[in-house]
Design a protein around this motif. Sequence first.
Motif, mmCIF file in Angstrom:
data_model
loop_
_atom_site.group_PDB
_atom_site.id
_atom_site.type_symbol
_atom_site.label_atom_id
_atom_site.label_comp_id
_atom_site.label_asym_id
_atom_site.label_seq_id
_atom_site.Cartn_x
_atom_site.Cartn_y
_atom_site.Cartn_z
ATOM 1 N N ARG A 7 0.907 -0.986 0.166
ATOM 2 C CA ARG A 7 -0.317 0.087 -0.526
ATOM 3 C C ARG A 7 0.704 1.095 0.034
ATOM 4 O O ARG A 7 2.094 1.304 0.888
ATOM 5 C CB ARG A 7 -0.926 -0.153 1.157
ATOM 6 N N GLU A 23 7.313 -8.949 5.714
ATOM 7 C CA GLU A 23 6.561 -8.161 6.043
ATOM 8 C C GLU A 23 5.822 -7.428 5.103
ATOM 9 O O GLU A 23 5.582 -6.192 4.904
ATOM 10 C CB GLU A 23 6.783 -7.214 7.367
ATOM 11 N N TYR A 24 5.685 -8.670 3.693
ATOM 12 C CA TYR A 24 5.163 -7.532 2.734
ATOM 13 C C TYR A 24 3.973 -8.349 2.352
ATOM 14 O O TYR A 24 3.767 -9.685 2.781
ATOM 15 C CB TYR A 24 5.798 -7.796 1.671
ATOM 16 N N SER A 34 -4.617 -0.560 11.036
ATOM 17 C CA SER A 34 -4.536 -1.998 10.842
ATOM 18 C C SER A 34 -5.459 -1.236 9.631
ATOM 19 O O SER A 34 -4.913 -1.945 8.738
ATOM 20 C CB SER A 34 -6.505 -2.171 10.771
ATOM 21 N N THR A 87 -1.382 -0.142 6.424
ATOM 22 C CA THR A 87 -1.049 -1.731 5.774
ATOM 23 C C THR A 87 -1.915 -2.171 4.408
ATOM 24 O O THR A 87 -0.916 -2.717 3.664
ATOM 25 C CB THR A 87 0.024 -1.942 5.917
ATOM 26 N N PRO A 118 -0.201 -7.313 6.021
ATOM 27 C CA PRO A 118 1.405 -7.586 6.017
ATOM 28 C C PRO A 118 1.730 -7.380 7.403
ATOM 29 O O PRO A 118 2.249 -8.082 8.110
ATOM 30 C CB PRO A 118 1.956 -6.786 5.057
ATOM 31 N N ARG A 119 1.416 -5.801 7.904
ATOM 32 C CA ARG A 119 1.532 -6.386 9.576
ATOM 33 C C ARG A 119 -0.055 -6.275 10.001
ATOM 34 O O ARG A 119 -1.085 -5.787 10.390
ATOM 35 C CB ARG A 119 1.494 -4.686 9.824
ATOM 36 N N LYS A 156 -1.522 -6.649 16.105
ATOM 37 C CA LYS A 156 -0.442 -5.287 16.826
ATOM 38 C C LYS A 156 0.806 -5.859 17.256
ATOM 39 O O LYS A 156 1.813 -5.162 17.561
ATOM 40 C CB LYS A 156 -0.939 -4.769 18.163
#
Lengths: 276, 333, 302
Positions: free
Chosen positions: A239, A275-276, B266, B269, B277-278, B281
Amino acid sequence: MANAEQVNPLVPQIGKIIKIVEETPDIKTFHVTTDKGKPFTPMPGQLAMFSLLDVGEAMFSITSQGPEHLELAIKKVGMLTDALHEVEVGQAVGIRGPYGNGFPLEMMKGKDLLFIGGGIGLAPVRSLINYTIEHREDYGRLWIIYGARSPADLCFKDDLFKNWPKVKDCRVDVTVDKGDADWKGHEGFVPAFVEKLGPKPEGMVAITCGPPIMIKFVLQSLEKLGFKDEQIVTTLEMRMKCGIGKCGRCNLGSAYVCLDGPVFTLAQLKQMPDEY
Amino acid sequence: MLKISKDQIGELLNIWAKGAKVFVPQENGGTSQFKAWEGQGKLTLGEGNALEPPKDLFFPRTETMYRYRVRDPEASLEELAPLEEKRVLVGVRSCDARSFAIMDDVFLTKGYIDEFYRQRRENTAVVALACTTAQPTCFCTSFGIDPGRAEGVDLQMWPLADSYLLEAITPAGKDLLEQAAALLTEAADEKVPAAAQPSLTADVGGVTEKLQQMFEHPYWEAVSRKCIGCGACTYLCPTCHCFDIQSENRGDSGYKFRCWDSCMFSEYTRMAGGHQPRPSKKERLRNRFLHKLQYFPERYGKFACVGCGRCLDRCPVSMDITRVVREVKEVTL
Amino acid sequence: MSTIQEQMRTRARELLTSGEVKMVVGWEKGALWYMSPPAFITDPAEVDRLVWDEFCHNNLAKYLLDYKFSDDRLAIFVKGCDARGIIRLLQDKQIEREKVYLIGINCPGLKDERQGAVLGEDKRAELPLAARCQGCRHPAPVVYDELLQDEGTAAKGEVAATAEDRFTATAEVEAMSPDERYAFWTNHYDRCLRCYACRNVCPACNCRECIFDRSQSGWCGKQMNRSENMFFAITRAMHVAGRCIECGECERVCPEGIPIMTLNNKIIKEINTLFGDYEAGLDPEAMPPLGKYKLDDPEEFL
Ligand code: SF4
Ligand code: SF4
Ligand code: SF4
Ligand code: SF4
Ligand code: SF4
Ligand code: FES
């Protein structure tokens, strides 16, 4: 890499859609130009922030370009892309860029290139395919392996079945997850297809792009075939908002995908957080 | 060195306000905030820093970037006039002064210059105020910041019992002093007061290197449990600079704005197709700490924390970055 | 008799050692003497981190949502307001009663931590009761599996406020002229950072996807300006109407010191007037007034 004409990198130029190609039921390619001609001249693999001013802005790879226009292939996945799929030729749009590093052309020089794409993932790779075709003498053999869910979901059919196969030393192999009554080609997933075709890693660079799950398995297949991490190149999607490494959100560790990416070698990716 | 009586500070601000818009910490609904000085107001230049960092003056919570008009299929765009307003920012503490250098790295380097930020920054003179008493949550000295003298400012002030000492650092600072010459007297006997000594500390030496090996460490799961995933720590942090860009429509016209955003959310990303991707927390809090203590140092060669303590002070669960630093250095890999 | 804190540690150790629960959620000492943030203990060797003092503010009920999809059983400590949070979540079918072991504490009323920061540790004994505790009517937990024994020293009566006490601030705002009232609220909410701490901490806010996390939907713009902030303020308050358990956590955690309870209490007061007195989070069987429909419901509201 900043565009000289643009004083404020966050303000777009107003462009216009001059042609829309319906690639698949949910992917269209938009040809965009401005009053002054081509909005900017990107290198293969670079990105553009594209917007319907009253709907929103998002980052897309630039799949191809002509002397007067840029091409963006866009899949319907959310609010902006849904709206884009409704517009007609003549629609005014916002466009800014080019962003990102693009493909490592120097590193690829003189090498055989293996392009592996899945679904809309052919879009960024196509900019490089077309570039290498234009600079044919600088690169070795070209091999394109492409797959989609079904025959109807294959993008850029003209290129796949007409244009590219005609290019000297260019091979194209296409597969679909599941064929239909008319489908005579290969059936099966891309990673298995790659393994079956068994490209040899010597003197070759593999460029892959597609859905994250496909990439994951393609990487495994390539490793099995003996490709080294430095020989594998992929482009990431995150994003994005600013495109210029300021707004923070596209970070992978200390790298910003919009600025330092979206193209990374697997060797680079392995140094970064997953982390993608 | 010059001095001014504390009683005259309002007059000083009035003088500066003739040639510029003056921002100074003032009482607002029980908090202390940098607000425009309009000749009166309750100044909060005593102990303790403003609740909100002054970053808002350079990088506003929300700012319009351009306006547009859409009459399908046509569209046009109207850029905003350059921001030429002259400003004087008064009462900036040493920690926040350091934060400007950090924000400059983000907005003014690495190939692109953020025009909105640059214009504001260049048109603002900064007057620092030294701290003589630290708040319980302060730990600026851990980053080599001197609470008694700020970096990169135009004018430095020190509080005494009934007066302030002033020293110009740059030509802009000298100019501010000249404007106020009538109010200032030579400080003969007064000495610069001793700087505050924060009791909280964080030994940040080596923390970047340790963090580089800790991305997958179970520590993040444990430390993030209490976090409620709000944006308080990031919004109040003088160095957090994430923003979102969105548009607001009214009929066939509208404007594009950017506003603060937080990596603790949230939506930050989450991609258009839903990929995240995340997802929890754990990943978000990890990103916040890694950004401050690892990623930023890797990219810009300095920590993105100035020890102002606002995050600890206002976090609903007292998330303590000094403790995180300590624990990170202690955990076994 | 052992102190509450000693009993906490003992019970936590027993529960973890026996395997009855996988985790105990309580409070521990934070960076400074006036901070006692939540603690999550999984190892019996760490139970001595648990504390019970006048700063154990955080309502722990909300954390149960983080473990909603885990099969593990947890133990949590509940003060009066935490227990009401539990009932709230049970009513919304957010948690399963069997998966949580509740250890009740009769709350003596907690102290104002911000005042602690200002006044210093020397004045610890003189700190005022926290704002959120001043209007508390149920300091004893309304639900628990076991109750820790009082030290007997706590000034328990101090917090059992009358029904009216909690509306004092609301009444002051009601007495203002419309212009004053507008100035009061806009001045406060102009500061709102939209950090959503008030929402995230709230046991009544438990939608899976909050509209404020979907800025693209166009419901509420992400601009931090007066109109969007006011929309946020009112929407949040209305979304907890009839379900707010008056724990005051929203106001306590607001980094900008916005008097959120004054708004919540206004709504509670109106609901009481329209539908009869109701207090959320007391009885798991009683339907909240806005969650049921009666033929004779008043209609001015619609
Ligand atoms: S302020 Fe505290 S609770 Fe909120 S996101 Fe930051 S660390 Fe988490
Ligand atoms: S991380 Fe916390 S202490 Fe550091 S600069 Fe930000 S708010 Fe201040
Ligand atoms: S962190 Fe240092 S400079 Fe900042 S307010 Fe505290 S003592 Fe002053
Ligand atoms: S609105 Fe505030 S007082 Fe009411 S339940 Fe939520 S956090 Fe507690
Ligand atoms: S906690 Fe306060 S500042 Fe944060 S969103 Fe709620 S009202 Fe606004
Ligand atoms: S999109 Fe803003 S930093 Fe990459």
